[in-house]
Design a protein around this motif. Structure first.
Motif, PDB file in Angstrom:
ATOM      1  N   GLY A  11      45.394  41.122  35.848  1.00  0.00           N
ATOM      2  CA  GLY A  11      45.632  41.945  36.596  1.00  0.00           C
ATOM      3  C   GLY A  11      46.148  41.233  37.689  1.00  0.00           C
ATOM      4  O   GLY A  11      46.659  39.900  36.954  1.00  0.00           O
ATOM      5  N   ARG A  12      46.695  41.376  38.798  1.00  0.00           N
ATOM      6  CA  ARG A  12      48.036  40.564  39.418  1.00  0.00           C
ATOM      7  C   ARG A  12      46.733  38.850  39.644  1.00  0.00           C
ATOM      8  O   ARG A  12      47.039  37.616  39.536  1.00  0.00           O
ATOM      9  CB  ARG A  12      48.291  40.847  40.457  1.00  0.00           C
ATOM     10  CG  ARG A  12      46.862  41.276  42.061  1.00  0.00           C
ATOM     11  CD  ARG A  12      48.326  41.791  42.925  1.00  0.00           C
ATOM     12  NE  ARG A  12      46.917  42.706  43.731  1.00  0.00           N
ATOM     13  CZ  ARG A  12      46.916  43.808  43.772  1.00  0.00           C
ATOM     14  NH1 ARG A  12      47.699  44.965  42.594  1.00  0.00           N
ATOM     15  NH2 ARG A  12      46.318  44.445  45.201  1.00  0.00           N
ATOM     16  N   ASN A  13      45.152  39.809  40.382  1.00  0.00           N
ATOM     17  CA  ASN A  13      44.395  38.439  40.608  1.00  0.00           C
ATOM     18  C   ASN A  13      44.513  37.282  38.981  1.00  0.00           C
ATOM     19  O   ASN A  13      43.544  36.231  39.560  1.00  0.00           O
ATOM     20  CB  ASN A  13      43.209  39.028  40.724  1.00  0.00           C
ATOM     21  CG  ASN A  13      43.701  39.094  42.334  1.00  0.00           C
ATOM     22  OD1 ASN A  13      43.312  38.851  43.275  1.00  0.00           O
ATOM     23  ND2 ASN A  13      43.606  40.707  42.657  1.00  0.00           N
ATOM     24  N   GLY A  15      44.031  45.043  38.600  1.00  0.00           N
ATOM     25  CA  GLY A  15      45.603  45.753  38.137  1.00  0.00           C
ATOM     26  C   GLY A  15      44.158  47.368  36.831  1.00  0.00           C
ATOM     27  O   GLY A  15      43.151  47.420  37.626  1.00  0.00           O
ATOM     28  N   PRO A  16      45.287  47.396  35.778  1.00  0.00           N
ATOM     29  CA  PRO A  16      43.728  49.239  35.380  1.00  0.00           C
ATOM     30  C   PRO A  16      42.528  47.767  34.180  1.00  0.00           C
ATOM     31  O   PRO A  16      42.435  48.503  32.633  1.00  0.00           O
ATOM     32  CB  PRO A  16      45.245  49.238  33.952  1.00  0.00           C
ATOM     33  CG  PRO A  16      45.490  47.910  33.822  1.00  0.00           C
ATOM     34  CD  PRO A  16      46.285  47.118  34.768  1.00  0.00           C
ATOM     35  N   THR A  17      41.703  46.950  34.569  1.00  0.00           N
ATOM     36  CA  THR A  17      41.089  46.951  34.179  1.00  0.00           C
ATOM     37  C   THR A  17      39.609  46.983  34.828  1.00  0.00           C
ATOM     38  O   THR A  17      39.132  47.119  35.893  1.00  0.00           O
ATOM     39  CB  THR A  17      41.325  44.841  34.236  1.00  0.00           C
ATOM     40  OG1 THR A  17      41.067  44.214  35.116  1.00  0.00           O
ATOM     41  CG2 THR A  17      42.488  44.816  33.479  1.00  0.00           C
ATOM     42  N   ASP A  18      38.411  46.334  34.308  1.00  0.00           N
ATOM     43  CA  ASP A  18      37.033  47.205  34.821  1.00  0.00           C
ATOM     44  C   ASP A  18      36.288  45.011  35.510  1.00  0.00           C
ATOM     45  O   ASP A  18      36.107  44.907  36.643  1.00  0.00           O
ATOM     46  CB  ASP A  18      36.195  47.168  34.042  1.00  0.00           C
ATOM     47  CG  ASP A  18      35.620  46.261  32.932  1.00  0.00           C
ATOM     48  OD1 ASP A  18      36.857  45.356  32.707  1.00  0.00           O
ATOM     49  OD2 ASP A  18      34.732  46.534  31.898  1.00  0.00           O
ATOM     50  N   ALA A  19      37.663  44.325  35.644  1.00  0.00           N
ATOM     51  CA  ALA A  19      37.388  43.161  36.919  1.00  0.00           C
ATOM     52  C   ALA A  19      38.074  43.021  37.855  1.00  0.00           C
ATOM     53  O   ALA A  19      39.136  43.505  37.715  1.00  0.00           O
ATOM     54  CB  ALA A  19      38.220  41.229  35.541  1.00  0.00           C
ATOM     55  N   LEU A  38      40.332  37.366  43.593  1.00  0.00           N
ATOM     56  CA  LEU A  38      39.334  38.667  43.480  1.00  0.00           C
ATOM     57  C   LEU A  38      40.657  40.104  44.573  1.00  0.00           C
ATOM     58  O   LEU A  38      40.912  39.776  45.325  1.00  0.00           O
ATOM     59  CB  LEU A  38      38.455  38.527  43.943  1.00  0.00           C
ATOM     60  CG  LEU A  38      37.262  38.557  44.756  1.00  0.00           C
ATOM     61  CD1 LEU A  38      36.757  39.538  44.514  1.00  0.00           C
ATOM     62  CD2 LEU A  38      37.725  37.708  44.953  1.00  0.00           C
ATOM     63  N   GLY A  39      40.265  41.067  43.702  1.00  0.00           N
ATOM     64  CA  GLY A  39      40.731  42.371  44.134  1.00  0.00           C
ATOM     65  C   GLY A  39      39.316  42.828  45.389  1.00  0.00           C
ATOM     66  O   GLY A  39      38.263  42.510  44.644  1.00  0.00           O
TER      67      GLY A  39
END
Length: 420
Positions: free
Chosen positions: A324-326, A355-359, A348-349
């Motif tokens: 993801g971007r972060n 993005g499409p992740t769980d982080a 962080l978001g």
């Protein structure tokens, strides 16, 4: 020192997110709400929809005159974001960042609810980022809308450009939801995830007039060479509503509040906070490199410093990795941080999903590059394949918060501790 930096980062992350949860913001906005006397229904859409709806129900319970008029409603949010049932409300989970069949079904149900309202009725519309994908009734086949969304995401189009296109392909975006609810009044409480807080762009403005024109949409389609069907091309020529007389809009919460909250925690921890910008919009990996260069410039200051940047960066997808971007911001900074002792950076978001992740994002410090090298991981190759997630996971560089209940863009923080 590195252990302290990670502990400080975790404290900043937790405390700043808690400070921008929408509960107080929703309560403040509802203080100005005075019902017309008819039925009230609640519609919440976006990543923060469940938290906003829960806060609204609490406010209604405290005002019996409102609670007596409340006649149910609906919550539409991202998968795994419904934390518990909400009394009297139907809760749906759906696709993000690409809309799916559950997005369409939930939105159709919301329209069924509001289309039965009449003069003197009210819709409490709780809107947050992510609503563009979650709250959708497409005017083209769902598969084509998903494909166009993926094209825009991969192209690096910013949120304003994406929403200008999506408004014209939708039956609810760009003020059209408010038209569907008429003659009922739509009282919108909007949690902003768009820089500058333009109400017509947040979640594609379902209950706000559209300022962008068909000419703007056509220019964006040409700029990114979008593959469009004949029907989609025709829709880009159709103008959206430019005036609505049944709406009242309250913008509450933004990335400015997130940056301020993070800065306050930094100060509590002994850092001197320096806000670089709350309008960050560049390529993610460029943002990471820039933040690292700031830390390098101030390495010899002898002070404990925290540099903050809020906003929403973009990623041009070139590879087929996971990230993801972060996470890309953090990983791109790792290369330069190797030469800066006592430095760390995290991004962080605020919604808890990057993005499409769980982080929620990523963390790196002056030892991260060596840790990656020991595992045979080249950050340049990883970034080229947009595969930051497994690389950061391998060196304990992922940030996990779970769904936070808010969504007010992203924040990146660079920390410097004085060398002893």
């Amino acid at each position: 020192m590195i252990t302290t930096l990670r502990a400080d980062a975790d404290r900043i992350i937790h405390s700043s997110i808690q400070a921008v949860l929408p509960d107080n913001a929703v309560a403040r906005a509802l203080e100005s709400f005075h019902p017309q006397g008819g039925r009230i229904v609640l519609v919440a859409a976006g990543k923060a929809a469940w938290q906003m709806a829960k806060a609204a129900l609490t406010c209604f319970k405290a005002r019996p005159e409102l609670d007596a008029l409340l006649d149910g409603g609906i919550v539409v949010t991202k998968y795994d974001h419904v934390k518990a049932p909400l009394e009297g409300l139907e809760c749906y989970e759906a696709g993000h960042p690409v809309p799916d069949e559950n997005s369409f079904k939930a939105t159709a149900r919301a329209l069924e609810i509001v289309e039965k309202l009449g003069e003197g009725d009210d819709v409490i519309f709780l809107l947050s980022g992510g609503g563009s994908a979650l709250f959708e009734k497409p005017l083209i086949p769902g598969e084509e809308l998903q494909d166009i969304t993926k094209q825009l995401l991969a192209s690096g189009a910013d949120i304003t450009e994406m929403n200008t296109i999506r408004k014209r392909l939708s039956a609810v975006k760009g003020g059209k939801f408010a038209l569907c609810a008429a003659p009922a009044r739509v009282y919108s409480i909007v949690l902003s995830d768009v820089l500058g807080d333009p109400p017509g762009m947040i979640a594609s403005g379902p209950a706000y007039p559209d300022e962008a024109t068909a000419e703007d949409a056509l220019a964006i389609a040409a700029k990114y060479q979008l593959r469009l069907s004949e029907k989609a091309q025709e829709l880009l020529h159709v103008e959206t509503p430019k005036a609505l007389d049944n709406i009242e809009t309250h913008i509450t919460g933004s990335v400015r509040e997130l940056c301020a909250a993070a800065a306050a925690v930094c100060k509590e921890l002994g850092y001197e906070p320096i806000l670089l910008t709350d309008q960050l919009t560049c390529e993610a990996r460029e943002a990471g490199s820039f933040m690292a260069s700031i830390l390098k410039t101030y390495r010899e200051s002898g002070k404990a410093l925290a540099f903050l940047a809020g906003g929403e960066t973009v990623v041009h997808l070139k590879g087929n990795g996971l990230g993801g971007r972060n996470q890309e911001i953090a990983l791109s900074a790792a290369r330069d941080l190797a030469s800066i002792k006592g430095a760390a950076l995290f991004s962080l978001g605020s919604d808890g999903t990057d993005g499409p992740t769980d982080a929620a994002g990523g963390y790196v410090d002056s030892e991260t590059l060596a840790s990656l090298a020991a595992l045979g991981i080249d950050p340049d190759a990883v970034l080229e394949n947009n595969d930051a997630y497994p690389a950061l996971k391998a060196v304990d560089g992922l940030i996990f918060t779970g769904p936070t209940g808010t969504n007010v863009n992203d924040v990146a923080v660079g920390l410097l501790q004085p060398l002893s």
